[in-house]
Design an enzyme around this catalytic site. Sequence first.
Site, PDB file in Angstrom:
ATOM      1  CD  GLU A  39      -3.074  -1.455   0.166  1.00 13.36           C
ATOM      2  OE1 GLU A  39      -3.329  -0.303  -0.262  1.00 13.36           O
ATOM      3  OE2 GLU A  39      -3.650  -2.512   0.104  1.00 13.36           O
ATOM      4  CE1 TYR A  55     -11.767 -15.286 -11.049  1.00 12.75           C
ATOM      5  CE2 TYR A  55     -11.352 -17.534 -10.748  1.00 12.75           C
ATOM      6  CZ  TYR A  55     -11.243 -16.058 -10.401  1.00 12.75           C
ATOM      7  OH  TYR A  55     -10.424 -16.005  -9.251  1.00 12.75           O
TER       8      TYR A  55
HETATM    9  P1  NAD Z   1      -7.811  -7.056  -2.103  1.00 13.80           P
HETATM   10  O1  NAD Z   1      -7.377  -6.255  -3.407  1.00 13.80           O
HETATM   11  O2  NAD Z   1      -8.924  -6.584  -1.383  1.00 13.80           O
HETATM   12  O3  NAD Z   1      -6.789  -7.527  -1.329  1.00 13.80           O
HETATM   13  C1  NAD Z   1      -5.391  -7.875  -1.792  1.00 13.80           C
HETATM   14  C2  NAD Z   1      -4.409  -7.716  -0.927  1.00 13.80           C
HETATM   15  O4  NAD Z   1      -3.248  -8.048  -1.407  1.00 13.80           O
HETATM   16  C3  NAD Z   1      -3.981  -6.238  -0.173  1.00 13.80           C
HETATM   17  O5  NAD Z   1      -4.016  -6.398   1.100  1.00 13.80           O
HETATM   18  C4  NAD Z   1      -3.011  -5.686  -1.005  1.00 13.80           C
HETATM   19  O6  NAD Z   1      -2.206  -5.012  -0.330  1.00 13.80           O
HETATM   20  C5  NAD Z   1      -2.055  -7.004  -1.174  1.00 13.80           C
HETATM   21  N1  NAD Z   1      -1.144  -7.174  -2.020  1.00 13.80           N
HETATM   22  C6  NAD Z   1      -1.381  -7.042  -3.432  1.00 13.80           C
HETATM   23  N2  NAD Z   1      -0.021  -7.204  -3.911  1.00 13.80           N
HETATM   24  C7  NAD Z   1       0.873  -7.317  -3.009  1.00 13.80           C
HETATM   25  C8  NAD Z   1       2.340  -7.256  -2.835  1.00 13.80           C
HETATM   26  N3  NAD Z   1       3.027  -7.313  -4.138  1.00 13.80           N
HETATM   27  N4  NAD Z   1       2.941  -7.574  -1.632  1.00 13.80           N
HETATM   28  C9  NAD Z   1       2.111  -7.656  -0.669  1.00 13.80           C
HETATM   29  N5  NAD Z   1       0.613  -7.640  -0.642  1.00 13.80           N
HETATM   30  C10 NAD Z   1       0.184  -7.364  -1.620  1.00 13.80           C
HETATM   31  O7  NAD Z   1      -8.366  -8.476  -3.016  1.00 13.80           O
HETATM   32  P2  NAD Z   1      -9.209  -9.829  -2.481  1.00 13.80           P
HETATM   33  O8  NAD Z   1     -10.434  -9.654  -3.336  1.00 13.80           O
HETATM   34  O9  NAD Z   1      -9.279  -9.846  -0.868  1.00 13.80           O
HETATM   35  O10 NAD Z   1      -8.374 -11.050  -2.829  1.00 13.80           O
HETATM   36  C11 NAD Z   1      -7.763 -11.992  -2.147  1.00 13.80           C
HETATM   37  C12 NAD Z   1      -7.812 -13.140  -2.609  1.00 13.80           C
HETATM   38  O11 NAD Z   1      -9.245 -13.728  -2.479  1.00 13.80           O
HETATM   39  C13 NAD Z   1      -7.411 -13.246  -3.996  1.00 13.80           C
HETATM   40  O12 NAD Z   1      -6.521 -14.649  -4.242  1.00 13.80           O
HETATM   41  C14 NAD Z   1      -8.461 -13.509  -4.701  1.00 13.80           C
HETATM   42  O13 NAD Z   1      -8.381 -14.185  -5.924  1.00 13.80           O
HETATM   43  C15 NAD Z   1      -9.495 -14.234  -3.810  1.00 13.80           C
HETATM   44  N6  NAD Z   1     -10.890 -14.180  -4.081  1.00 13.80           N
HETATM   45  C16 NAD Z   1     -11.446 -13.059  -4.299  1.00 13.80           C
HETATM   46  C17 NAD Z   1     -12.846 -13.152  -4.712  1.00 13.80           C
HETATM   47  C18 NAD Z   1     -13.618 -11.837  -4.953  1.00 13.80           C
HETATM   48  O14 NAD Z   1     -14.832 -12.006  -5.454  1.00 13.80           O
HETATM   49  N7  NAD Z   1     -13.101 -10.801  -4.292  1.00 13.80           N
HETATM   50  C19 NAD Z   1     -13.559 -14.391  -4.514  1.00 13.80           C
HETATM   51  C20 NAD Z   1     -12.790 -15.564  -4.139  1.00 13.80           C
HETATM   52  C21 NAD Z   1     -11.410 -15.414  -3.679  1.00 13.80           C
END
Ligand code: NAD
Length: 399
Positions: free
Chosen positions: A76, A237
Amino acid sequence: MIIEPVIKGVVAKSAHPVGCEQAVLQQIQYVKQSEPITNGPKRVLIIGGSSGFGLATRIALTFGRSKADTISVSYEHGPSSKGVGSAGFYNNIAFKKFAEEEGRIAVNIQGDAFSDSIKEQVIEAVETYFEGEVDLIVYSVASGVRPKPNSDEMWRSAIKPIGQSVSGASILLETDTWQQTTLPPATDQEVDETIKVMGGEDWEAWVDALINSESIGEGCKTLAFSYIGPELTHPIYLDGTLGRAKIDLHQTSHSLNLKLANFNGGAYATVCKALVTKASVFIPGLTPYILALYKVMKERGTHEGCIEQMQRLFRDKVYSTGKIPVDCERLLRMDDRELDVETQREVNQLVSQLNADNFKQLGDYQGFKQEFLRLNGFSFDDVDYGKEIDLESWINSDA
Ligand code: NAD
Ligand code: NA
């Protein structure tokens, strides 16, 4: 200064610190009034803990009965000449403040999770704050890029179908407009790079690093999040680049499960529900489905946000008394309510009717947009957005 929401396409370019604090607080309140997680872990590492599922994990385990101490890694940025900084930056500040008020340890490490140096920094923090061991490792990184080791180049993830083009619609949050798009099939290189960025390799590298530094506690578990979705979304997807990366993640869960068996622990790919996050609004073709899904699940009373999903995950599945329930592919399923047959029948019907003219009326666009704004600290009733805010002193007083 006065901070206004700024959106470019589907990306938020501003964030409101007071609203981000409010978003964290509302999740804390949910956890406190919800049925508690018993037998929860005490020392938790979250990689990707500043927003979405990772932040919700952190809140559920810190503020519920589990009273976990946490170390979180996130990527962030704070205020600079380019802008006020990212929502996750302010979420980190708010989380730490509320956690410390309750006597919990809350360490925020900001940097690139893919790097060795951040892994080393975390291992040091585990030494310092957790007496050298973790009880749970949650990997929740969502990223578009991953730096190649010892190089200036990046692997880049693509969000594309495989083998055929797919058409669908994106909704530009910036202008509230529906945009029909056709995505060409990914090249082999795009598939490979997406697996590098969003597959299981870095998850495994984290667990290996923690095993090698003898930082794994007795019974330590690790989770990473996946998505499968209904047939309707498979072309973009599951059968596309992201799906390949998730299948790789599922395979990684099996090898990690064997490694953690040595500590009487285990590893689980956890399949979640489709939700509005910074990451998911980026997926072309998925938005119409989410609008329909939100509409139907809210009407049926089965809708869950990140915090509801994580509270239920840890309470009913991971730390309940029985064995952790998994499906025939050893996946932990939190998408049961999304994939409910009747729900999907209604969603399918609704999606087929949605178009550029009616998506705001027929789909839950209002809910979708509001959730997106709230991810960035906007659109909360009890925040006075007209009030001047001094970022410097906000950061210093809370940090
Ligand atoms: P998000 O964008 O809210 O959170 C992503 C996090 O990753 C953040 O904390 C960000 O700071 C961190 N991040 C990104 N790049 C980084 C790096 N290089 N180093 C350190 N931290 C890093 O996303 P989310 O939707 O919570 O996704 C999290 C997981 O959940 C992913 O694997 C996603 O595929 C999975 N997921 C999401 C959904 C959905 O609908 N949102 C559904 C199922 C699964
Ligand atoms: Na996350």
